[in-house]
Design a protein around this motif. Sequence first.
Motif, short mmCIF file in Angstrom:
data_model
loop_
_atom_site.label_atom_id
_atom_site.label_comp_id
_atom_site.label_asym_id
_atom_site.label_seq_id
_atom_site.Cartn_x
_atom_site.Cartn_y
_atom_site.Cartn_z
N ALA A 1 -16.86 7.54 -8.82
CA ALA A 1 -17.07 8.06 -7.35
C ALA A 1 -16.48 7.14 -6.46
CB ALA A 1 -18.69 8.43 -7.16
N ASP A 2 -16.82 5.89 -6.85
CA ASP A 2 -16.02 4.83 -5.67
C ASP A 2 -14.43 5.16 -5.85
OD1 ASP A 2 -18.65 3.81 -5.34
OD2 ASP A 2 -18.30 1.95 -6.30
N LEU A 3 -14.19 5.02 -6.81
CA LEU A 3 -12.61 5.11 -6.94
C LEU A 3 -12.06 6.60 -6.37
CD1 LEU A 3 -11.54 4.05 -10.71
CD2 LEU A 3 -10.99 2.68 -8.59
N GLU A 4 -12.75 7.31 -6.75
CA GLU A 4 -12.29 8.75 -5.92
C GLU A 4 -12.53 8.65 -4.41
OE1 GLU A 4 -10.45 11.03 -7.05
OE2 GLU A 4 -10.81 12.27 -5.12
N ALA A 5 -13.38 7.87 -3.82
CA ALA A 5 -13.70 7.77 -2.58
C ALA A 5 -12.54 7.02 -1.95
CB ALA A 5 -14.88 7.04 -2.14
N ILE A 6 -11.81 5.91 -2.56
CA ILE A 6 -10.88 5.20 -1.93
C ILE A 6 -9.73 6.02 -1.77
CG2 ILE A 6 -11.85 2.98 -2.16
CD1 ILE A 6 -9.80 2.53 -4.49
N ARG A 7 -9.34 6.86 -2.97
CA ARG A 7 -8.29 7.52 -3.08
C ARG A 7 -8.22 8.69 -1.97
NH1 ARG A 7 -5.64 11.59 -6.16
NH2 ARG A 7 -7.59 12.81 -5.86
N SER A 8 -9.45 9.39 -2.17
CA SER A 8 -9.55 10.52 -0.82
C SER A 8 -9.39 9.85 0.64
CB SER A 8 -10.74 11.24 -1.28
OG SER A 8 -11.86 11.35 -0.12
N HIS A 9 -10.16 8.58 0.82
CA HIS A 9 -9.98 8.15 2.21
C HIS A 9 -8.55 7.86 2.61
CE1 HIS A 9 -14.46 7.00 1.96
NE2 HIS A 9 -14.19 8.23 2.24
N MET A 10 -7.78 7.20 1.46
CA MET A 10 -6.46 7.00 1.57
C MET A 10 -5.55 8.30 1.97
SD MET A 10 -3.60 5.70 -1.29
CE MET A 10 -3.00 7.39 -1.63
N MET A 11 -6.09 9.28 1.21
CA MET A 11 -5.35 10.56 1.44
C MET A 11 -5.57 11.10 2.92
SD MET A 11 -3.58 10.99 -1.39
CE MET A 11 -2.51 12.60 -1.28
N SER A 12 -6.70 11.04 3.42
CA SER A 12 -7.12 11.40 4.80
C SER A 12 -6.14 10.39 5.65
CB SER A 12 -8.49 10.97 5.04
OG SER A 12 -9.18 11.64 4.13
N MET A 13 -6.34 9.22 5.64
CA MET A 13 -5.44 8.56 6.42
C MET A 13 -4.13 8.90 6.42
SD MET A 13 -5.17 4.01 6.31
CE MET A 13 -4.04 3.44 7.43
N GLY A 14 -3.41 8.91 5.16
CA GLY A 14 -2.10 9.47 4.85
C GLY A 14 -1.89 10.96 5.87
N GLY A 15 -2.78 11.90 5.91
CA GLY A 15 -2.73 13.07 6.49
C GLY A 15 -2.29 12.71 7.89
N ARG B 1 16.16 14.42 15.45
CA ARG B 1 15.48 15.49 14.76
C ARG B 1 15.70 15.31 13.11
NH1 ARG B 1 13.51 19.74 17.27
NH2 ARG B 1 14.56 19.25 19.31
N TYR B 2 16.94 15.48 12.59
CA TYR B 2 17.17 15.56 11.25
C TYR B 2 16.61 14.22 10.50
CZ TYR B 2 19.81 16.53 7.20
OH TYR B 2 20.27 16.98 5.91
N MET B 3 16.80 12.87 10.83
CA MET B 3 15.92 11.94 10.36
C MET B 3 14.49 11.96 10.17
SD MET B 3 18.40 8.53 11.59
CE MET B 3 17.11 7.51 11.20
N GLY B 4 14.03 12.42 11.42
CA GLY B 4 12.75 12.53 11.84
C GLY B 4 11.85 13.67 10.86
N THR B 5 12.59 14.73 10.85
CA THR B 5 12.27 15.56 9.70
C THR B 5 12.21 15.30 8.28
OG1 THR B 5 13.15 17.42 11.12
CG2 THR B 5 12.50 18.31 9.12
N GLU B 6 13.30 14.63 8.12
CA GLU B 6 13.47 13.80 6.74
C GLU B 6 12.17 13.00 6.32
OE1 GLU B 6 15.87 15.22 4.96
OE2 GLU B 6 14.64 14.29 3.24
N VAL B 7 11.81 12.02 7.22
CA VAL B 7 10.91 11.16 7.12
C VAL B 7 9.59 11.61 6.89
CG1 VAL B 7 12.29 9.12 7.79
CG2 VAL B 7 10.50 9.91 9.27
N VAL B 8 9.34 12.69 7.63
CA VAL B 8 7.81 13.27 7.47
C VAL B 8 7.58 13.98 6.38
CG1 VAL B 8 6.48 15.28 8.58
CG2 VAL B 8 7.82 13.69 10.00
N LYS B 9 8.83 14.69 5.76
CA LYS B 9 8.67 15.12 4.56
C LYS B 9 8.68 13.92 3.26
CE LYS B 9 12.55 17.94 4.65
NZ LYS B 9 13.77 18.61 4.19
N MET B 10 9.25 12.77 3.57
CA MET B 10 9.09 11.88 2.69
C MET B 10 7.61 11.23 2.54
SD MET B 10 12.49 9.82 3.48
CE MET B 10 12.20 8.23 2.60
N ILE B 11 6.93 11.31 3.69
CA ILE B 11 5.45 10.79 3.53
C ILE B 11 4.65 11.97 2.83
CG2 ILE B 11 3.48 10.51 5.04
CD1 ILE B 11 5.51 9.89 7.52
N ALA B 12 4.83 13.19 3.18
CA ALA B 12 4.16 14.23 2.36
C ALA B 12 4.33 13.90 1.03
CB ALA B 12 4.64 15.62 2.99
#
Lengths: 240, 240
Positions: free
Chosen positions: A15-29, A129-140
């Motif tokens: 549960a602890d591991l799942e929590a850090i993973r899920s908090h990281m994903m929220s931060m990523g979002g 615009r082009y680079m920006g769209t690209e890096v947003v896709k890269m983060i996701a």
Amino acid sequence: MEMNFNQHISGQFNADLEAIRSHMMSMGGLVERQVANAIEAICNGDTRIADDVIRREDDVDKMEVAIDRECTQILVRRQPAASDLRMVLAVSRVVRDLERMGDEASKIAIHTLEVSDAKNPQLCQQAMRYMGTEVVKMIAGALDAFARHDVDGAIEVVRNDKLVDKQYASALRELITYMMEDPRSIGQAISILWILRAIERIGDHARNISEQVIYLVSGADVRHSSLTEIEEQAHKEAKE
Amino acid sequence: MEMNFNQHISGQFNADLEAIRSHMMSMGGLVERQVANAIEAICNGDTRIADDVIRREDDVDKMEVAIDRECTQILVRRQPAASDLRMVLAVSRVVRDLERMGDEASKIAIHTLEVSDAKNPQLCQQAMRYMGTEVVKMIAGALDAFARHDVDGAIEVVRNDKLVDKQYASALRELITYMMEDPRSIGQAISILWILRAIERIGDHARNISEQVIYLVSGADVRHSSLTEIEEQAHKEAKE
């Protein structure tokens, strides 16, 4: 009894591991939205969105500190080994890269305010615009690869980072030519320079996250490796 | 017997901790030299030293990977707690900052080669020399503070980083004025811009190392704190 006790411990650990993973994903979002909004702000000259990005940077910083503290607590209390330890270390590195991306998004927003009444709003628009769209896709893509332990997805991000680097170099050349032709716009051009640079750095951080996916899955540290070396390492099995 | 056994284990553990600390200090020494040489290369237009800096960057990268691996192994084998855990985590963060400084030194060297036959070798010379000397002192100061668990020394580095940031802002203004007056030198000026930026970033990384000294001694995470907040946190006792 003892078995139940161990199961309980191990359940709590998971549960602890799942929590850090899920908090990281929220931060990523949140960071993905910050970057997307910063790009929208600069491309549409929208100072309201830029203000909003600057205001939210603090949230990103707080999430980094909180998740990093959770990671340290797991190390202290659970003493994880092998793939669990890799998960904790990878999460703590990824949140650092996410925080830096948040910083860069905020820099883009600050420079957006500087150029909001600039003489030539079209300058490097297309590249941003082009680079920006690209890096947003890269983060996701990088976060998605992390969630799914998907090394091929991670390698795709590393590959796209090379494209963004090329676009960046070409946008810089365009910008320098423009500065020479119209020296009175140098102030604006320098702001655009920092924005392009920030977008390029966001791509680098997405690449760093992808390298942690490979570390997570294979145990290989590919931080200073070329794309070819990464591809070789990525599909090896983790030793432990 | 058992006591001897424990003493042996704990002696080995201390030796492991001492090893990562001492490897980190060696890496720090190398990075300090890399930065000092990069500054010398740009201030004296010495392309031979610049080449040397670029060639040695690989050594810095290798040290980061090796020390980080040692840190992970200590986490796996020794499961450190409290101040020992803080030492391991602090070392692994510091080597990351050292590696980034090494990167910046190498960027300075690359741009030195670009401007080696520039029209105006005096451009921002003084600012580069002054900021450069300052950040080299900051690296030494931060490493020294780490070695001696010296929070006051660490705070001094944070304070100096604020001065470097001011010098950077003023050098940028000088540079932009120059670009407007002599647009044909824009190519050279952009190289100088990246060099100033790299020096300023090295200062930021020295500050990050100092923040780890405060973490090491007090357990406080001061990464997004102001100088005043850092001063308040720094002298609290660690809870464990």
